[in-house]
Write a protein that holds these residues in place. Structure first.
Motif, PDB file in Angstrom:
ATOM      1  N   LYS A 400       0.853  -1.211   0.000  1.00 14.85           N
ATOM      2  CA  LYS A 400       0.000   0.000   0.000  1.00 14.85           C
ATOM      3  C   LYS A 400       0.882   1.251   0.000  1.00 14.85           C
ATOM      4  O   LYS A 400       0.669   2.196   0.765  1.00 14.85           O
ATOM      5  N   SER A 401       1.883   1.241  -0.853  1.00 16.43           N
ATOM      6  CA  SER A 401       2.901   2.287  -0.821  1.00 16.43           C
ATOM      7  C   SER A 401       2.690   3.353  -1.904  1.00 16.43           C
ATOM      8  O   SER A 401       2.808   3.075  -3.102  1.00 16.43           O
ATOM      9  N   TYR A 402       2.411   4.566  -1.466  1.00 15.20           N
ATOM     10  CA  TYR A 402       2.312   5.708  -2.383  1.00 15.20           C
ATOM     11  C   TYR A 402       3.653   5.913  -3.084  1.00 15.20           C
ATOM     12  O   TYR A 402       3.715   6.112  -4.300  1.00 15.20           O
ATOM     13  N   LEU A 403       4.726   5.828  -2.289  1.00 16.29           N
ATOM     14  CA  LEU A 403       6.062   6.109  -2.823  1.00 16.29           C
ATOM     15  C   LEU A 403       6.412   5.156  -3.983  1.00 16.29           C
ATOM     16  O   LEU A 403       6.888   5.578  -5.035  1.00 16.29           O
ATOM     17  N   LYS A 404       6.144   3.871  -3.788  1.00 17.33           N
ATOM     18  CA  LYS A 404       6.489   2.900  -4.847  1.00 17.33           C
ATOM     19  C   LYS A 404       5.647   3.123  -6.102  1.00 17.33           C
ATOM     20  O   LYS A 404       6.131   2.930  -7.217  1.00 17.33           O
ATOM     21  N   LEU A 405       4.389   3.531  -5.910  1.00 11.70           N
ATOM     22  CA  LEU A 405       3.567   3.769  -7.098  1.00 11.70           C
ATOM     23  C   LEU A 405       4.028   5.037  -7.824  1.00 11.70           C
ATOM     24  O   LEU A 405       4.031   5.088  -9.065  1.00 11.70           O
ATOM     25  N   TRP A 406       4.444   6.015  -7.061  1.00 12.78           N
ATOM     26  CA  TRP A 406       5.011   7.237  -7.678  1.00 12.78           C
ATOM     27  C   TRP A 406       6.289   6.865  -8.441  1.00 12.78           C
ATOM     28  O   TRP A 406       6.509   7.301  -9.582  1.00 12.78           O
ATOM     29  N   GLN A 407       7.128   6.035  -7.832  1.00  8.63           N
ATOM     30  CA  GLN A 407       8.351   5.586  -8.527  1.00  8.63           C
ATOM     31  C   GLN A 407       7.987   4.834  -9.812  1.00  8.63           C
ATOM     32  O   GLN A 407       8.613   5.025 -10.853  1.00  8.63           O
ATOM     33  N   ALA A 408       6.972   3.972  -9.724  1.00 10.15           N
ATOM     34  CA  ALA A 408       6.575   3.171 -10.898  1.00 10.15           C
ATOM     35  C   ALA A 408       6.149   4.082 -12.048  1.00 10.15           C
ATOM     36  O   ALA A 408       6.603   3.916 -13.190  1.00 10.15           O
ATOM     37  N   ILE A 409       5.280   5.047 -11.744  1.00 12.14           N
ATOM     38  CA  ILE A 409       4.779   5.927 -12.810  1.00 12.14           C
ATOM     39  C   ILE A 409       5.926   6.787 -13.345  1.00 12.14           C
ATOM     40  O   ILE A 409       6.058   6.986 -14.560  1.00 12.14           O
ATOM     41  N   THR A 410       6.783   7.244 -12.441  1.00 11.55           N
ATOM     42  CA  THR A 410       7.945   8.047 -12.874  1.00 11.55           C
ATOM     43  C   THR A 410       8.843   7.241 -13.808  1.00 11.55           C
ATOM     44  O   THR A 410       9.377   7.761 -14.777  1.00 11.55           O
ATOM     45  N   MET A 411       9.017   5.959 -13.491  1.00 17.44           N
ATOM     46  CA  MET A 411       9.942   5.135 -14.273  1.00 17.44           C
ATOM     47  C   MET A 411       9.385   4.742 -15.641  1.00 17.44           C
ATOM     48  O   MET A 411      10.137   4.375 -16.538  1.00 17.44           O
ATOM     49  N   SER A 412       8.048   4.823 -15.820  1.00 12.77           N
ATOM     50  CA  SER A 412       7.493   4.453 -17.122  1.00 12.77           C
ATOM     51  C   SER A 412       8.064   5.364 -18.198  1.00 12.77           C
ATOM     52  O   SER A 412       8.066   6.593 -18.060  1.00 12.77           O
ATOM     53  N   LYS A 413       8.531   4.735 -19.264  1.00 12.31           N
ATOM     54  CA  LYS A 413       9.124   5.477 -20.371  1.00 12.31           C
ATOM     55  C   LYS A 413       8.138   6.454 -21.016  1.00 12.31           C
ATOM     56  O   LYS A 413       8.533   7.337 -21.766  1.00 12.31           O
ATOM     57  N   THR A 414       6.848   6.304 -20.701  1.00 12.36           N
ATOM     58  CA  THR A 414       5.822   7.160 -21.290  1.00 12.36           C
ATOM     59  C   THR A 414       5.662   8.476 -20.527  1.00 12.36           C
ATOM     60  O   THR A 414       4.899   9.339 -20.963  1.00 12.36           O
ATOM     61  N   VAL A 415       6.334   8.609 -19.374  1.00  8.96           N
ATOM     62  CA  VAL A 415       6.125   9.762 -18.479  1.00  8.96           C
ATOM     63  C   VAL A 415       7.393  10.610 -18.415  1.00  8.96           C
ATOM     64  O   VAL A 415       8.473  10.076 -18.171  1.00  8.96           O
ATOM     65  N   PRO A 416       7.281  11.951 -18.620  1.00  9.86           N
ATOM     66  CA  PRO A 416       8.499  12.758 -18.740  1.00  9.86           C
ATOM     67  C   PRO A 416       9.197  13.085 -17.428  1.00  9.86           C
ATOM     68  O   PRO A 416      10.400  13.337 -17.432  1.00  9.86           O
ATOM     69  N   SER A 417       8.477  13.168 -16.299  1.00  8.82           N
ATOM     70  CA  SER A 417       9.167  13.580 -15.074  1.00  8.82           C
ATOM     71  C   SER A 417       8.418  13.114 -13.845  1.00  8.82           C
ATOM     72  O   SER A 417       7.231  12.750 -13.911  1.00  8.82           O
ATOM     73  N   ALA A 431      -9.679   8.920  -8.605  1.00  9.64           N
ATOM     74  CA  ALA A 431     -10.590   8.202  -9.511  1.00  9.64           C
ATOM     75  C   ALA A 431     -10.768   6.731  -9.114  1.00  9.64           C
ATOM     76  O   ALA A 431     -11.796   6.124  -9.412  1.00  9.64           O
ATOM     77  N   ASN A 432      -9.749   6.169  -8.454  1.00 15.18           N
ATOM     78  CA  ASN A 432      -9.768   4.721  -8.176  1.00 15.18           C
ATOM     79  C   ASN A 432     -10.076   4.394  -6.720  1.00 15.18           C
ATOM     80  O   ASN A 432      -9.809   3.284  -6.273  1.00 15.18           O
ATOM     81  N   LYS A 433     -10.645   5.356  -5.988  1.00 13.70           N
ATOM     82  CA  LYS A 433     -10.761   5.111  -4.543  1.00 13.70           C
ATOM     83  C   LYS A 433     -11.669   3.924  -4.186  1.00 13.70           C
ATOM     84  O   LYS A 433     -11.482   3.310  -3.146  1.00 13.70           O
ATOM     85  N   ASP A 434     -12.566   3.547  -5.082  1.00 10.14           N
ATOM     86  CA  ASP A 434     -13.393   2.366  -4.797  1.00 10.14           C
ATOM     87  C   ASP A 434     -12.678   1.051  -5.133  1.00 10.14           C
ATOM     88  O   ASP A 434     -13.222  -0.030  -4.880  1.00 10.14           O
ATOM     89  N   TYR A 435     -11.509   1.125  -5.757  1.00  5.97           N
ATOM     90  CA  TYR A 435     -10.867  -0.094  -6.263  1.00  5.97           C
ATOM     91  C   TYR A 435      -9.471  -0.361  -5.707  1.00  5.97           C
ATOM     92  O   TYR A 435      -9.060  -1.495  -5.563  1.00  5.97           O
ATOM     93  N   TRP A 436      -8.689   0.702  -5.477  1.00  5.43           N
ATOM     94  CA  TRP A 436      -7.312   0.505  -5.022  1.00  5.43           C
ATOM     95  C   TRP A 436      -7.264   0.377  -3.513  1.00  5.43           C
ATOM     96  O   TRP A 436      -8.103   0.965  -2.815  1.00  5.43           O
ATOM     97  N   PRO A 437      -6.245  -0.326  -2.994  1.00  5.79           N
ATOM     98  CA  PRO A 437      -6.018  -0.229  -1.556  1.00  5.79           C
ATOM     99  C   PRO A 437      -5.659   1.228  -1.222  1.00  5.79           C
ATOM    100  O   PRO A 437      -5.080   1.927  -2.069  1.00  5.79           O
ATOM    101  N   ALA A 438      -6.018   1.682  -0.017  1.00  2.50           N
ATOM    102  CA  ALA A 438      -5.663   3.060   0.379  1.00  2.50           C
ATOM    103  C   ALA A 438      -4.150   3.138   0.562  1.00  2.50           C
ATOM    104  O   ALA A 438      -3.571   2.355   1.311  1.00  2.50           O
ATOM    105  N   LEU A 439      -3.497   4.063  -0.148  1.00  2.00           N
ATOM    106  CA  LEU A 439      -2.030   4.134  -0.113  1.00  2.00           C
ATOM    107  C   LEU A 439      -1.554   4.990   1.056  1.00  2.00           C
ATOM    108  O   LEU A 439      -2.178   5.981   1.415  1.00  2.00           O
ATOM    109  N   LYS A 440      -0.403   4.539   1.619  1.00  2.65           N
ATOM    110  CA  LYS A 440       0.149   5.293   2.752  1.00  2.65           C
ATOM    111  C   LYS A 440       1.329   6.127   2.270  1.00  2.65           C
ATOM    112  O   LYS A 440       2.083   5.710   1.418  1.00  2.65           O
TER     113      LYS A 440
END
Ligand code: NAD
Ligand code: G6P
Ligand code: MN
Length: 440
Positions: A400-417, A431-440
């Motif tokens: 349930k890690s916000y930090l790891k998901l931020w790292q994941a999106i940052t690392m995607s070659k499709t994302v500039p920064s 948008a996903n609050k009914d589906y994702w685990p709540a991130l810490k």
């Protein structure tokens, strides 16, 4: 000959009627005694199920049929689970595609931030199906094509390492059918290939006919000019897909020695994709306006008329690879198929713990992956980056890690920064609050 019992998980899928027609077409090699539909949306599933019930009663009355939202009924006494769920359905796909576009980043079902968002929804849904299967039919196999297959496969590798689940994709099959047409063959079954990569992220290194003649020169020459669009049009495809098959020409130019999967366009030409996207009307809208609308209205017509001839449903010929896979397991056919499996040394210079898409020999004990050898720096670099994205998403979901998901999106070659990644992530969380685990 043994007859099998199958549950289709995601019974309300737009692909379910086409799969039923395909299963009926293949009963000689894959005989069925029972078909069940399972979905968590009773209303949606019922529209599809009532029409399929009419088709089955007309064409194969000996097959028991039922549809249910009860896991015990669905998963008891089955040999195969064919899984194609879409957690959040099309309205959430639409958000996956439109939210990144608001930030100037491409919006795609399985690639980039949209695919990551979908992954965060799918993991729990697919794990739940695995648990039902293990509880009610522990000897069954799950043939999973719920997307995003790369992230789902990594999640099951981490969390259900001993589960009898095989993750598969139809994109290489679609491309190989086009290659076969380009090479003047009747079917992709007349070709033998070598291929490596991640799901929606791979390359062919060898395409031969069954006598061992190299087909790559003729395919390469064609793709360099036309992409994967054959000279004589095959079945009609929508303009957006045609664009993707055509763009393969530019993707191929990055490494003329191999043939690319069309999905690489999203990683190698993201600026082109954004420039050619309408932020207010994406692929999800196209599918809702066409495939979903057509399939559901055909099913309603069939049900109200009480006969299958009243509505037009198309057989999903491409999905016959699902029967190939089921028969390979059921009858130990030792067929060679591309599957998403743990690398485990098959790509020698790549993470043994990555889920990779490679040819495997499939029999009753499951897949035996073939060795694809060493891969070049270009592919290795791209795959290392992308596999890290996929692993970080799964870790983010587990922890349930916000930090790891931020790292994941940052690392995607499709994302500039990282700045853009954070802005997208914050919108996706909302948008996903009914589906994702709540991130810490
Ligand atoms: P769809 O929305 O029409 O159907 C999905 C169904 O799954 C819906 O009826 C929905 O109610 C159901 N569902 C959602 N969450 C569920 C859950 N937790 N448990 C049970 N049922 C659930 O979607 P579609 O366009 O027909 O696609 C179905 C899936 O197949 C998607 O994941 C899609 O990406 C995938 N797909 C994969 C490949 C491949 O190459 N692997 C090819 C085609 C489609
Ligand atoms: C191919 C891919 C699937 C993907 C689908 C999207 O078949 O292999 O993984 O789900 O395309 O198609 P759609 O028509 O829904 O955009
Ligand atoms: Mn796919």
């Amino acid at each position: 000959m043994k007859k099998f019992s199958v549950v289709i998980a995601g019974g309300g899928s737009t692909f379910t009627p086409g799969i039923i027609l395909m299963l009926l077409e293949n009963l000689k090699r894959f005989p069925l005694r029972a078909i069940k539909f399972y979905d968590n949306d009773a209303e949606r599933q019922e529209i599809i199920a009532k029409a399929c019930e009419i088709i089955l009663t007309e064409k194969a009355p000996e097959i028991d049929f039922c549809y249910t939202t009860d896991p015990k009924t669905a998963f008891t006494d089955v040999d195969f689970v064919m899984a194609h769920i879409r957690v959040g359905k099309y309205p959430m796909r639409e958000k996956d595609e439109k939210i990144p576009l608001r930030h100037g980043v491409l919006g795609q079902e399985t690639c980039g931030p949209g695919g990551i968002a979908y992954g965060m929804r799918s993991i729990g849904g697919v794990l739940e199906l695995v648990e039902y299967m293990e509880k009610y039919s522990p000897n069954a196999w799950m043939l999973n094509y719920s997307n995003p297959a790369a992230i789902v496969a990594e999640a099951t590798r981490r969390l259900k390492p001993n589960a009898k689940i095989l993750n598969i994709c139809d994109m290489p099959i679609g491309i190989e059918s086009r290659m076969a047409q380009i090479a003047g063959l009747k079917s992709r079954k007349e070709m033998r290939v070598r291929y490596y990569g991640l799901n929606h992220f791979g390359w062919w290194t060898q395409v031969e006919d069954l006598q061992g003649n190299d087909l790559l020169p003729v395919i390469r020459k064609h793709v360099a000019e036309h992409g994967y669009i054959p000279k004589v049009a095959g079945e009609p495809v929508e303009a957006s897909w045609n664009d993707t098959f055509g763009k393969a020409k530019d993707v191929w130019a990055l490494d003329p020695t191999t043939m690319p999967n069309t999905y690489l366009k999203y990683y190698l030409f993201p600026d082109y994709v954004v420039a050619h996207s309408d932020p207010h009307h994406t692929r999800a809208n196209e599918v809702m306006e066409h495939r979903e609308k057509n399939v559901f209205s055909a099913c309603r017509t069939i049900t109200s008329a009480g006969k299958s001839s009243a509505g037009h449903l198309e057989i999903d010929e491409h999905a016959s690879y699902i029967v190939d896979l089921a028969t390979a397991i059921a009858f130990n056919t030792q067929e060679r198929m591309l599957l998403i499996v743990p690398n485990n040394g098959s790509i020698i210079n790549f993470d043994p713990e990555a889920m990779v898409e490679i040819p495997c020999i499939v029999g009753s004990h499951g897949p035996e992956p073939l060795v694809m050898g060493k891969i070049p720096l270009f592919q290795k670099g791209m795959m290392s980056q992308q596999v890290a994205v996929e692993k970080l998403v799964v870790e983010a979901w587990i922890e349930k890690s916000y930090l790891k998901l931020w790292q994941a999106i940052t690392m995607s070659k499709t994302v500039p920064s990282a700045t853009v990644a954070k802005a997208i992530l914050d919108d996706l969380i909302e948008a996903n609050k009914d589906y994702w685990p709540a991130l810490k």
